[in-house]
Design a protein around this motif. Sequence first.
Motif, PDB file in Angstrom:
ATOM      1  N   VAL A 427      -8.443 -37.471 -41.471  1.00  0.00           N
ATOM      2  CA  VAL A 427      -7.548 -37.606 -42.627  1.00  0.00           C
ATOM      3  C   VAL A 427      -8.153 -38.557 -43.661  1.00  0.00           C
ATOM      4  N   MET A 428      -8.733 -39.667 -43.205  1.00  0.00           N
ATOM      5  CA  MET A 428      -9.370 -40.613 -44.125  1.00  0.00           C
ATOM      6  C   MET A 428     -10.501 -39.950 -44.896  1.00  0.00           C
ATOM      7  N   TRP A 429     -11.313 -39.181 -44.180  1.00  0.00           N
ATOM      8  CA  TRP A 429     -12.409 -38.480 -44.861  1.00  0.00           C
ATOM      9  C   TRP A 429     -11.861 -37.453 -45.854  1.00  0.00           C
ATOM     10  N   TRP A 430     -10.826 -36.734 -45.456  1.00  0.00           N
ATOM     11  CA  TRP A 430     -10.259 -35.686 -46.306  1.00  0.00           C
ATOM     12  C   TRP A 430      -9.706 -36.267 -47.606  1.00  0.00           C
ATOM     13  N   LYS A 431      -9.109 -37.449 -47.508  1.00  0.00           N
ATOM     14  CA  LYS A 431      -8.487 -38.049 -48.684  1.00  0.00           C
ATOM     15  C   LYS A 431      -9.516 -38.570 -49.692  1.00  0.00           C
ATOM     16  N   ARG A 432     -10.724 -38.878 -49.238  1.00  0.00           N
ATOM     17  CA  ARG A 432     -11.703 -39.422 -50.181  1.00  0.00           C
ATOM     18  C   ARG A 432     -12.892 -38.472 -50.386  1.00  0.00           C
ATOM     19  N   ARG A 433     -12.830 -37.261 -49.806  1.00  0.00           N
ATOM     20  CA  ARG A 433     -13.984 -36.378 -49.830  1.00  0.00           C
ATOM     21  C   ARG A 433     -14.346 -35.987 -51.261  1.00  0.00           C
ATOM     22  N   PRO A 434     -15.604 -36.055 -51.636  1.00  0.00           N
ATOM     23  CA  PRO A 434     -16.034 -35.535 -52.937  1.00  0.00           C
ATOM     24  C   PRO A 434     -16.268 -34.031 -52.844  1.00  0.00           C
ATOM     25  N   GLN A 435     -16.377 -33.401 -53.978  1.00  0.00           N
ATOM     26  CA  GLN A 435     -16.581 -31.963 -54.014  1.00  0.00           C
ATOM     27  C   GLN A 435     -18.044 -31.625 -53.718  1.00  0.00           C
ATOM     28  N   ARG A 436     -18.264 -30.589 -52.905  1.00  0.00           N
ATOM     29  CA  ARG A 436     -19.576 -30.010 -52.633  1.00  0.00           C
ATOM     30  C   ARG A 436     -20.560 -30.976 -51.978  1.00  0.00           C
ATOM     31  N   THR A 437     -20.103 -32.027 -51.329  1.00  0.00           N
ATOM     32  CA  THR A 437     -20.990 -32.915 -50.577  1.00  0.00           C
ATOM     33  C   THR A 437     -20.318 -33.282 -49.257  1.00  0.00           C
ATOM     34  N   LEU A 438     -21.125 -33.807 -48.351  1.00  0.00           N
ATOM     35  CA  LEU A 438     -20.605 -34.198 -47.050  1.00  0.00           C
ATOM     36  C   LEU A 438     -19.670 -35.385 -47.148  1.00  0.00           C
ATOM     37  N   GLY A 439     -19.910 -36.239 -48.116  1.00  0.00           N
ATOM     38  CA  GLY A 439     -19.047 -37.389 -48.305  1.00  0.00           C
ATOM     39  C   GLY A 439     -19.410 -38.575 -47.444  1.00  0.00           C
ATOM     40  N   ALA A 440     -20.686 -38.666 -47.027  1.00  0.00           N
ATOM     41  CA  ALA A 440     -21.109 -39.838 -46.256  1.00  0.00           C
ATOM     42  C   ALA A 440     -21.087 -41.065 -47.149  1.00  0.00           C
ATOM     43  N   PRO A 441     -20.745 -42.240 -46.614  1.00  0.00           N
ATOM     44  CA  PRO A 441     -20.759 -43.464 -47.412  1.00  0.00           C
ATOM     45  C   PRO A 441     -22.139 -43.697 -48.024  1.00  0.00           C
ATOM     46  N   ALA A 442     -22.162 -44.183 -49.261  1.00  0.00           N
ATOM     47  CA  ALA A 442     -23.425 -44.408 -49.947  1.00  0.00           C
ATOM     48  C   ALA A 442     -24.262 -45.447 -49.212  1.00  0.00           C
ATOM     49  N   ARG A 443     -25.577 -45.261 -49.221  1.00  0.00           N
ATOM     50  CA  ARG A 443     -26.473 -46.204 -48.576  1.00  0.00           C
ATOM     51  C   ARG A 443     -27.138 -47.098 -49.602  1.00  0.00           C
ATOM     52  N   GLU A 444     -27.137 -48.385 -49.320  1.00  0.00           N
ATOM     53  CA  GLU A 444     -27.786 -49.338 -50.210  1.00  0.00           C
ATOM     54  C   GLU A 444     -29.299 -49.166 -50.121  1.00  0.00           C
ATOM     55  N   ARG A 445     -29.959 -49.097 -51.278  1.00  0.00           N
ATOM     56  CA  ARG A 445     -31.415 -48.919 -51.255  1.00  0.00           C
ATOM     57  C   ARG A 445     -32.102 -50.166 -50.719  1.00  0.00           C
ATOM     58  N   LEU A 446     -31.558 -51.330 -50.999  1.00  0.00           N
ATOM     59  CA  LEU A 446     -32.137 -52.586 -50.535  1.00  0.00           C
ATOM     60  C   LEU A 446     -31.204 -53.216 -49.489  1.00  0.00           C
ATOM     61  N   ALA A 447     -30.922 -52.452 -48.441  1.00  0.00           N
ATOM     62  CA  ALA A 447     -30.022 -52.943 -47.382  1.00  0.00           C
ATOM     63  C   ALA A 447     -30.686 -54.077 -46.609  1.00  0.00           C
ATOM     64  N   PRO A 448     -29.908 -55.020 -46.076  1.00  0.00           N
ATOM     65  CA  PRO A 448     -30.467 -56.130 -45.299  1.00  0.00           C
ATOM     66  C   PRO A 448     -31.138 -55.623 -44.023  1.00  0.00           C
ATOM     67  N   PRO A 449     -32.011 -56.457 -43.415  1.00  0.00           N
ATOM     68  CA  PRO A 449     -32.777 -55.996 -42.243  1.00  0.00           C
ATOM     69  C   PRO A 449     -31.906 -55.550 -41.061  1.00  0.00           C
ATOM     70  N   MET A 450     -30.844 -56.301 -40.754  1.00  0.00           N
ATOM     71  CA  MET A 450     -29.947 -55.978 -39.639  1.00  0.00           C
ATOM     72  C   MET A 450     -30.739 -55.755 -38.342  1.00  0.00           C
ATOM     73  N   ARG A 451     -31.589 -56.717 -38.020  1.00  0.00           N
ATOM     74  CA  ARG A 451     -32.494 -56.574 -36.881  1.00  0.00           C
ATOM     75  C   ARG A 451     -31.739 -56.435 -35.557  1.00  0.00           C
ATOM     76  N   ALA A 452     -30.642 -57.168 -35.405  1.00  0.00           N
ATOM     77  CA  ALA A 452     -29.886 -57.101 -34.152  1.00  0.00           C
ATOM     78  C   ALA A 452     -29.349 -55.692 -33.912  1.00  0.00           C
ATOM     79  N   TRP A 453     -28.824 -55.064 -34.975  1.00  0.00           N
ATOM     80  CA  TRP A 453     -28.287 -53.710 -34.826  1.00  0.00           C
ATOM     81  C   TRP A 453     -29.402 -52.708 -34.539  1.00  0.00           C
ATOM     82  N   LYS A 454     -30.527 -52.869 -35.215  1.00  0.00           N
ATOM     83  CA  LYS A 454     -31.644 -51.953 -34.978  1.00  0.00           C
ATOM     84  C   LYS A 454     -32.170 -52.097 -33.551  1.00  0.00           C
ATOM     85  N   THR A 455     -32.212 -53.337 -33.068  1.00  0.00           N
ATOM     86  CA  THR A 455     -32.642 -53.563 -31.687  1.00  0.00           C
ATOM     87  C   THR A 455     -31.673 -52.914 -30.707  1.00  0.00           C
ATOM     88  N   GLY A 456     -30.374 -53.074 -30.987  1.00  0.00           N
ATOM     89  CA  GLY A 456     -29.365 -52.461 -30.122  1.00  0.00           C
ATOM     90  C   GLY A 456     -29.478 -50.951 -30.082  1.00  0.00           C
TER      91      GLY A 456
END
Length: 491
Positions: A427-456
């Motif tokens: 329902v959350m996805w349906w309410k914010r879905r854009p037209q003709r796209t999957l609607g995945a959350p935008a990705r930051e081009r300069l995202a932080p390293p997040m080494r702990a998550w990548k290791t996990g």
Amino acid sequence: MHAKTSSAASSAAQAASASQGSYRTLWRWHFYAGLFVMPFLIVLAITGTIYCFQPQIEPLLYRQQMVVAPRTTPRLPPDQLMHDARAAVPHGAVISTVHVLDDPSRSAEFVFKLPSGEKESVYLNPYTGAVLGTLSVENRFIQLDRMVHRKLLLGKAGELLMELAACWTLVMIGTGVALWWPRTKTTARDALLPRLSLTGRPLWKNVHAVMGIWLAFGALFFVVTGLPWSGSWGKNFNALATSANIGTPAGAWGGLPLQSSVPGKASVATASNNAGEHRHDAGNGDSMPGMVMSDLPLTQTPWAVTNAAVPESHAAEGARLPLQRVMDIAASLGVGSGYEIVVPSTATGVYTVSWFPADPKLERTLYVDQYSGAVLKDIRYRDYGAVAQAVSYGTSLHMGRYFGFWNQLACASISLSLAAMAVTGFVMWWKRRPQRTLGAPARERLAPPMRAWKTGLALLGIVFPLMGLTMLAVWLMDRLMFDRAFRRIAS
């Protein structure tokens, strides 16, 4: 002073940007995990809840075959009942399994392998011997439900898909908890109880987050206790645990002989045991080539013995032990109601008694020589390794068996709530879905390293190789799609 203020403001802005970048990255992975897991989660929740209530459902669905009026008169001998059951199946059918249940209101059940290769259960009134009816083993409602739960009725491919869904649920749980984690000062009530004063998508988001945190442990428990039974990783894990003596270590079954002998001749295995040589290696001929417990026609087998080799009897002249004698042996060794006996189909086969009760400490597997009645192996819970013992408890709780109806109710509540989580996510996805796209959350081009998550994630990919390959595929697709879209915008 102005320079210091400007520097502090710049640092705060960078920290906020990094936090926002981390949040969006986690949200993106949560979205991908949920997108894949959501349909499987709904299937698992519904089929798992149904299977959990098998003891109540089957007698209602098949009352004519399974339920009888209790009597004070004794039951007919099991061998006579088996003879009567054989008369109810086509010529050429072979007895396969006997279900032993002491409930005075339940019928006697004998499973036959038909000439067509299918298995059929024959039900008889244990007091009169009257045949109450037959049921296909493969096409019974609960068995179909179980196969959907395990492999979507798609064979090995479905089994691997369900395993992948379980693994990706771990990513969904981890990223979901991280997204819920408060980033500003908040009260415990706001963090742990839904804010019903909200409306629209914020309400759905809040309900989804709060439900998720309450269900995180239950979902994690279901995944961890279900994966040992999976088709690929579970089998490899079982073999690894056994080889490391933390599953079912070889030689843990005591000093009873692994082979019987032709009447009148001394058994080599017995002589070795009398000399104190309790050897149980594969070279002593203690099992039929390639035959393990998972190959036997059993409804359920304790996880610890699924890969245990089945011993064999020496072919001998003479009559096979009557079924009553095998049941007496099982009773003398403390095996209670609700077990199965696999009847040997060859001259070298053995009677296999498999007891899979609600209390894991009572689990029992016996192999009885079909001629002499010698117990060739007696595998008990205390013989399991630490991992196998933990898996046994996890399985009993996962199936809603350990503490009766309340266990069933707890499992059903968690399962159906997880299905509701999948619905709120949609329902959350349906309410914010854009037209003709999957609607995945935008990705930051300069995202932080997040080494702990990548290791996990890397560790998860190593522990679950099949999942690791799919994570790598998703990451590559995401990078390629994002970079292509960025180039279009930049040009």
